[in-house]
Design a protein around this motif. Structure first.
Motif, PDB file in Angstrom:
ATOM      1  N   ALA A 157       0.817  -1.218   0.000  1.00 32.95           N
ATOM      2  CA  ALA A 157       0.000   0.000   0.000  1.00 32.95           C
ATOM      3  C   ALA A 157       0.847   1.263   0.000  1.00 32.95           C
ATOM      4  CB  ALA A 157      -0.935  -0.013   1.206  1.00 32.95           C
ATOM      5  N   SER A 158       1.984   1.252   0.716  1.00 30.29           N
ATOM      6  CA  SER A 158       2.849   2.433   0.781  1.00 30.29           C
ATOM      7  C   SER A 158       3.849   2.478  -0.364  1.00 30.29           C
ATOM      8  CB  SER A 158       3.610   2.449   2.110  1.00 30.29           C
ATOM      9  OG  SER A 158       4.491   1.340   2.179  1.00 30.29           O
ATOM     10  N   GLN A 159       3.857   1.453  -1.200  1.00 32.06           N
ATOM     11  CA  GLN A 159       4.774   1.323  -2.335  1.00 32.06           C
ATOM     12  C   GLN A 159       6.240   1.275  -1.893  1.00 32.06           C
ATOM     13  OE1 GLN A 159       3.516   3.483  -6.030  1.00 32.06           O
ATOM     14  NE2 GLN A 159       2.157   4.614  -4.639  1.00 32.06           N
ATOM     15  N   ASN A 160       6.469   0.776  -0.682  1.00 33.12           N
ATOM     16  CA  ASN A 160       7.833   0.606  -0.186  1.00 33.12           C
ATOM     17  C   ASN A 160       8.411  -0.753  -0.567  1.00 33.12           C
ATOM     18  OD1 ASN A 160       8.050   3.132   1.071  1.00 33.12           O
ATOM     19  ND2 ASN A 160       7.052   2.392   2.936  1.00 33.12           N
ATOM     20  N   GLN A 161       7.529  -1.706  -0.887  1.00 37.00           N
ATOM     21  CA  GLN A 161       7.970  -3.040  -1.260  1.00 37.00           C
ATOM     22  C   GLN A 161       7.339  -3.429  -2.595  1.00 37.00           C
ATOM     23  OE1 GLN A 161       7.939  -5.987   2.101  1.00 37.00           O
ATOM     24  NE2 GLN A 161       6.860  -4.347   3.192  1.00 37.00           N
ATOM     25  N   PHE A 162       8.148  -4.111  -3.436  1.00 39.31           N
ATOM     26  CA  PHE A 162       7.690  -4.506  -4.760  1.00 39.31           C
ATOM     27  C   PHE A 162       7.985  -5.982  -5.002  1.00 39.31           C
ATOM     28  CE2 PHE A 162       8.738  -0.030  -4.886  1.00 39.31           C
ATOM     29  CZ  PHE A 162       7.700   0.539  -5.614  1.00 39.31           C
ATOM     30  N   HIS A 163       7.107  -6.588  -5.766  1.00 41.21           N
ATOM     31  CA  HIS A 163       7.345  -7.971  -6.206  1.00 41.21           C
ATOM     32  C   HIS A 163       6.978  -8.068  -7.680  1.00 41.21           C
ATOM     33  CE1 HIS A 163       7.520 -12.386  -6.035  1.00 41.21           C
ATOM     34  NE2 HIS A 163       6.485 -12.340  -6.859  1.00 41.21           N
ATOM     35  N   GLY A 211      13.035  -2.174  -5.664  1.00 37.86           N
ATOM     36  CA  GLY A 211      13.076  -1.152  -4.632  1.00 37.86           C
ATOM     37  C   GLY A 211      14.452  -0.546  -4.446  1.00 37.86           C
ATOM     38  N   LYS A 212      15.477  -1.198  -4.995  1.00 37.87           N
ATOM     39  CA  LYS A 212      16.853  -0.693  -4.883  1.00 37.87           C
ATOM     40  C   LYS A 212      17.397  -0.310  -6.254  1.00 37.87           C
ATOM     41  CE  LYS A 212      17.782  -3.602  -0.835  1.00 37.87           C
ATOM     42  NZ  LYS A 212      18.633  -4.698  -0.282  1.00 37.87           N
ATOM     43  N   THR A 213      17.181  -1.187  -7.220  1.00 44.40           N
ATOM     44  CA  THR A 213      17.646  -0.922  -8.576  1.00 44.40           C
ATOM     45  C   THR A 213      16.504  -1.154  -9.566  1.00 44.40           C
ATOM     46  OG1 THR A 213      18.405  -3.214  -8.867  1.00 44.40           O
ATOM     47  CG2 THR A 213      20.010  -1.610  -8.030  1.00 44.40           C
ATOM     48  N   VAL A 214      16.576  -0.455 -10.702  1.00 49.59           N
ATOM     49  CA  VAL A 214      15.585  -0.610 -11.762  1.00 49.59           C
ATOM     50  C   VAL A 214      16.309  -1.000 -13.045  1.00 49.59           C
ATOM     51  CG1 VAL A 214      13.784   0.498 -13.119  1.00 49.59           C
ATOM     52  CG2 VAL A 214      14.085   1.121 -10.712  1.00 49.59           C
TER      53      VAL A 214
END
Length: 492
Positions: A157-163, A211-214
């Motif tokens: 919800a906070s967009q702090n974690q991605f999968h 969340g760290k690299t794109v």
């Protein structure tokens, strides 16, 4: 008197439509609240993303049902979902997944809907086994009567974690059943695109964000619908191809698959024009991410011999669209129809301009043309027709800017397009106004054979500011008329 009767019937129809829209909006809001409780959108403390994904996989299994189809209201507002025409008939479309940001929290969906265009009715499909909630995935229709879904992303919800997913699923339309395919797949990603050619589905690009690299991709994959297997196609090192990107448009015609536009982020210092002349200055001010919107166009020549696939960069011809992100394209017969998109103005502190104009790409001559749909008849048109004249002479010119008119879709980007029964069907998308972002769930239809006009099938849960202003102006005018009438009575 006949004129008054028509007006009375028209007023009744407007009131009825408003009542129906209000009811649908109320149901949509209720559904959104339910989704928020289910997907953690209202949680104050964010859970671990891997735990959330496991919970989603168990939700429907605990219900103990194989498949359940229930009539429902319109899906809640969303963008970056998949919206696909059924290959088995000319009246059905399927909507899967997507996301909605309410200004503070993001909600990612894993629900599946079926829409009947002839009945203007929605059905929700619940399966015991189904893909997890995701957005930015791709779903394509197999001629045999199945839908193929690959990849996508889930964010908290906070967009702090991605999968990011790399799973591949098939949905059997006749059985209303999901099945996860086994075997190697492309790497995890979202924002990629897929297009069908013969027995193949071709996948290109996308991005991965942990969340760290794109990382943006420029790889090409082919899915064989007879063997259900993925194959990576490696191009010769010296051959040209599109740069790494996501969010582009990808569509097939004849022996070609066309790629248009897209988006990527790069480090500004990677550009020779902005890179530091000092190799030791690692903390240069230009070492920051910069968004790049592409407007180039490519054609991939297809062959059953995958070693013969070849990219060709096309020259811009005709009224080519300007660089925009979030455009949407659907193919109808010998042309590809493009709608909307968004332009960011870096000189105005990142303010964006959303569009609702249209273009068509003639596949036979590879040339862009403006596309101006017929507009709905206004009161001026009716008066002119009854007087034996016309309200406007000749075809209407393309709009010079976004059009804010309740008779046409509101400007937006990342809208979902599908073509069914010669109608362009558009659902949802995003609209930005200043620093605010709005997610839509309105549904529009455009008869491409007759060139319009647009028909608003459902208004959606968001009231457009332009419409609200028009209502206020109309209400103010009515009050002024009443005031003038009262003044006139008093003077008598």
């Amino acid at each position: 008197m006949a004129r008054d009767k028509r007006k009375k019937r028209k007023d009744h129809a407007i009131k009825k439509a408003a009542s129906t829209s209000k009811k649908a909006n109320k149901q949509a809001t209720k559904a959104m609240r339910k989704d928020a409780r289910l997907y953690g959108g209202s949680s104050d403390e964010e859970e671990d993303i891997e735990s959330l994904i496991k919970q989603f996989a168990e939700v429907d299994r605990k219900k103990g049902i194989a498949t359940e189809e229930t009539a429902c209201a319109a899906p809640s507002p969303r963008a970056n979902a998949s919206w696909v025409a059924s290959p088995l008939d000319n009246v059905t479309c399927f909507l899967f997944g997507g996301e909605c940001f309410n200004g503070s929290k993001l909600r990612v969906f894993g629900d599946m809907f079926k829409y009947r265009f002839d009945k203007k009715a929605w059905t929700k499909i619940s399966c015991a086994v189904a893909p997890g909630p995701r957005s930015g995935h791709q779903t394509v229709a197999l001629p045999s009567g199945s839908l193929l879904t690959f990849g996508g992303e889930f964010a908290t919800a906070s967009q702090n974690q991605f999968h990011h997913y790399k799973d591949c699923w098939m949905f059997d339309i006749k059985e209303s059943r999901w099945t996860q395919l086994e075997g190697p797949t492309p790497s995890a990603r979202s924002g990629h695109r897929m297009a069908g050619w013969g027995k193949f589905f071709v996948l290109y690009g996308g991005f991965f964000d942990n969340g760290k690299t794109v990382k943006y991709h420029d790889d090409l994959w082919v899915f064989d619908t007879t063997s259900y297997a993925w194959t990576k196609v490696d191009m010769p090192a010296a051959s040209s191809k599109p740069s790494a990107r996501s969010g582009f448009q990808f569509f097939a015609s004849g022996d070609k698959i066309y790629l248009y536009g897209g988006y990527a982020k790069k480090i500004a210092s990677e550009d020779p024009t902005t890179a530091s002349s000092s190799a030791g200055n690692k903390a240069h001010a230009d070492d920051r991410e910069k968004g790049i919107v592409y407007s180039d166009m490519w054609a991939l020549t297809m062959s059953t011999d995958l070693s013969q696939l070849k990219w060709e960069k096309l020259k811009k011809s005709g009224a080519a669209p300007p660089p925009r992100a979030g455009c949407s394209i659907a193919v109808h017969k010998t042309r590809a129809i493009l709608f909307g998109g968004v332009e960011d103005d870096d000189e105005t502190d990142g303010n964006s301009t959303c569009w609702n104009d249209m273009r068509s790409f003639a596949l036979d001559v590879r040339k862009w043309f403006p596309y101006v749909a017929k507009r709905a008849k206004s009161d001026a048109d009716v008066v002119a027709a009854e007087g034996g004249g016309t309200a406007a002479d000749g075809p209407e010119p393309p709009p010079a800017g976004p059009v804010f008119d309740a008779s046409v879709p509101h400007p937006r980007y990342n809208a979902m397009l599908a073509v069914q029964k010669n109608h362009l069907l558009m659902f949802g998308g995003l609209f930005e106004q200043g620093k605010s972002e709005f997610t839509l769930n309105d549904l529009w239809a455009l008869n491409l054979d007759k060139n319009g006009p647009w028909e608003c099938v459902q208004r959606g849960a968001w009231e457009r500011p332009a419409e609200e202003e028009a209502k206020q102006v109309a209400a103010g005018g009515q009050q002024q008329d009443e005031s003038d009438s009262d003044s006139s009575s008093d003077s008598d």
